[in-house]
Design an enzyme around this catalytic site. Structure first.
Site, PDB file in Angstrom:
ATOM      1  N   ASP A 168      25.327  56.313  72.735  1.00  0.00           N
ATOM      2  CA  ASP A 168      26.835  55.725  71.979  1.00  0.00           C
ATOM      3  C   ASP A 168      27.838  56.512  72.630  1.00  0.00           C
ATOM      4  O   ASP A 168      27.781  57.641  73.256  1.00  0.00           O
ATOM      5  CB  ASP A 168      26.723  56.915  70.610  1.00  0.00           C
ATOM      6  CG  ASP A 168      26.327  55.892  69.301  1.00  0.00           C
ATOM      7  OD1 ASP A 168      26.514  54.780  69.479  1.00  0.00           O
ATOM      8  OD2 ASP A 168      25.797  56.625  68.370  1.00  0.00           O
ATOM      9  N   ASP A 209      25.468  59.480  68.535  1.00  0.00           N
ATOM     10  CA  ASP A 209      26.763  60.514  68.094  1.00  0.00           C
ATOM     11  C   ASP A 209      26.394  61.250  66.696  1.00  0.00           C
ATOM     12  O   ASP A 209      27.123  62.131  66.320  1.00  0.00           O
ATOM     13  CB  ASP A 209      28.128  60.031  68.293  1.00  0.00           C
ATOM     14  CG  ASP A 209      28.272  58.752  67.200  1.00  0.00           C
ATOM     15  OD1 ASP A 209      27.627  58.469  66.574  1.00  0.00           O
ATOM     16  OD2 ASP A 209      29.601  58.475  67.184  1.00  0.00           O
ATOM     17  N   SER A 210      25.303  60.762  66.083  1.00  0.00           N
ATOM     18  CA  SER A 210      24.949  61.317  64.787  1.00  0.00           C
ATOM     19  C   SER A 210      24.436  62.582  65.274  1.00  0.00           C
ATOM     20  O   SER A 210      23.982  63.331  64.480  1.00  0.00           O
ATOM     21  CB  SER A 210      23.587  60.300  64.105  1.00  0.00           C
ATOM     22  OG  SER A 210      22.795  60.167  65.020  1.00  0.00           O
ATOM     23  N   GLU A 222      25.740  47.981  59.972  1.00  0.00           N
ATOM     24  CA  GLU A 222      25.369  48.871  59.355  1.00  0.00           C
ATOM     25  C   GLU A 222      25.868  49.049  57.858  1.00  0.00           C
ATOM     26  O   GLU A 222      27.139  48.563  57.673  1.00  0.00           O
ATOM     27  CB  GLU A 222      26.000  50.349  59.898  1.00  0.00           C
ATOM     28  CG  GLU A 222      25.629  51.638  59.055  1.00  0.00           C
ATOM     29  CD  GLU A 222      25.863  52.772  59.754  1.00  0.00           C
ATOM     30  OE1 GLU A 222      25.960  54.027  58.923  1.00  0.00           O
ATOM     31  OE2 GLU A 222      26.353  52.827  60.990  1.00  0.00           O
ATOM     32  N   GLU A 249      31.522  51.298  68.513  1.00  0.00           N
ATOM     33  CA  GLU A 249      31.985  50.751  67.515  1.00  0.00           C
ATOM     34  C   GLU A 249      33.012  49.880  67.318  1.00  0.00           C
ATOM     35  O   GLU A 249      34.037  50.001  68.027  1.00  0.00           O
ATOM     36  CB  GLU A 249      32.085  51.692  66.223  1.00  0.00           C
ATOM     37  CG  GLU A 249      30.959  52.642  65.989  1.00  0.00           C
ATOM     38  CD  GLU A 249      31.164  53.965  65.066  1.00  0.00           C
ATOM     39  OE1 GLU A 249      30.306  54.628  64.968  1.00  0.00           O
ATOM     40  OE2 GLU A 249      32.283  54.113  64.594  1.00  0.00           O
TER      41      GLU A 249
END
Length: 266
Positions: free
Chosen positions: A85, A46-47, A184, A117
């Site tokens: 993602d 999703d970056s 991360e 996440e």
């Protein structure tokens, strides 16, 4: 073409000590290059919200957009494991919505797994997806979809309480059936410790060399994006400079009438 990478392959890599290479991709052309170069895992991240769409955060990315990017990547890849993602809003409400989002990604894209996440707060969603036969990759530490809650992109889990929660969360994710975990921007010593505590692979980004593998955003490591220069990114190319030089040369040739020449015409 060497053997197809699967979730089982990644577990074998951890057992034998072979490090896992992972990179983001969002389109057919780059995904094809990465796959043929031998990358193990491609993350349709999703970056894309940052590096493709120009948003400040990943939050505006929609499920439709993730499906589109994943389809592009899947068409190019023969060897790598493709993980997609789940975007913000596609799984946080409840486990039923999370399952529906994951099913849509798997059915409409042909990807191999999804990533989400969070720890304890998403365990029910992880269990439901795994029960439905969907491989799930977790993501702990700095979780970009929660950036407004954090208020900063600083290193996470430096304090004892947050480190303890991360240690608990990674075990919960493993127990729920996650096949791997992204760590991360956490202290390297903590990442190494939790990596040893689980039997599933960890993939680090800004988490030191003690993880079972590493992931970078392609625009960062190829030097396409120049504004973002965190210490954990190693620049393997400076494509921004190379592309800019090429475009300037092209413009000059067009303006001067030297392109196209006789050999470039019909």
């Amino acid at each position: 073409m060497s053997r197809k990478i699967t979730t089982h392959t990644l577990r074998q890599f951890k057992e034998t000590g072979e490090k896992i290479s992972m990179i983001t991709a969002y389109d057919f052309s780059f995904a094809k290059i990465f796959d043929e170069a031998g990358i193990d895992v491609i993350l349709v991240g999703d970056s894309a919200g940052n590096v493709i769409a120009g948003h400040e955060t990943t939050l505006p990315v929609t499920l439709d957009q993730m499906v589109y990017h994943a389809r592009c990547v899947v068409r190019a890849v023969e060897r790598a494991l493709i993980v997609v993602d789940l975007p913000f809003g596609a799984y946080q409400s409840n486990s039923e919505i999370a399952l529906a989002s994951a099913i849509r990604i798997m059915k409409e894209t042909g990807a191999h797994a999804v990533k989400l996440e969070g720890g304890e707060e998403v365990i029910e969603s992880v269990k439901k997806m795994v029960s439905a036969g969907i491989p799930v990759m977790g993501h702990l530490g700095l979780t970009p979809q929660s950036i407004y809650q954090f208020g900063t992109y600083a290193v996470r889990a430096k304090e004892e309480a947050e480190a303890a929660k991360l240690k608990k969360d990674i075990l919960l994710l493993q127990e729920a059936g996650a096949f791997a975990i992204v760590l991360e921007k956490i202290p390297a010593a903590l990442a190494a410790e939790v990596t040893r505590s689980v039997t599933i692979p960890t993939i680090g980004i800004g988490a030191g060399a003690g993880c079972d593998g590493q992931v970078l955003v392609m625009h960062d490591m190829l030097g396409i994006s120049t504004e973002f220069r965190p210490r954990f990114v190693r620049r393997y190319l400076e494509l921004n400079e190379s592309i800019s030089s090429a475009i300037k040369a092209y413009c000059k040739d067009v303006k001067q009438g030297s392109f196209p020449n006789e050999n470039e015409s019909y």
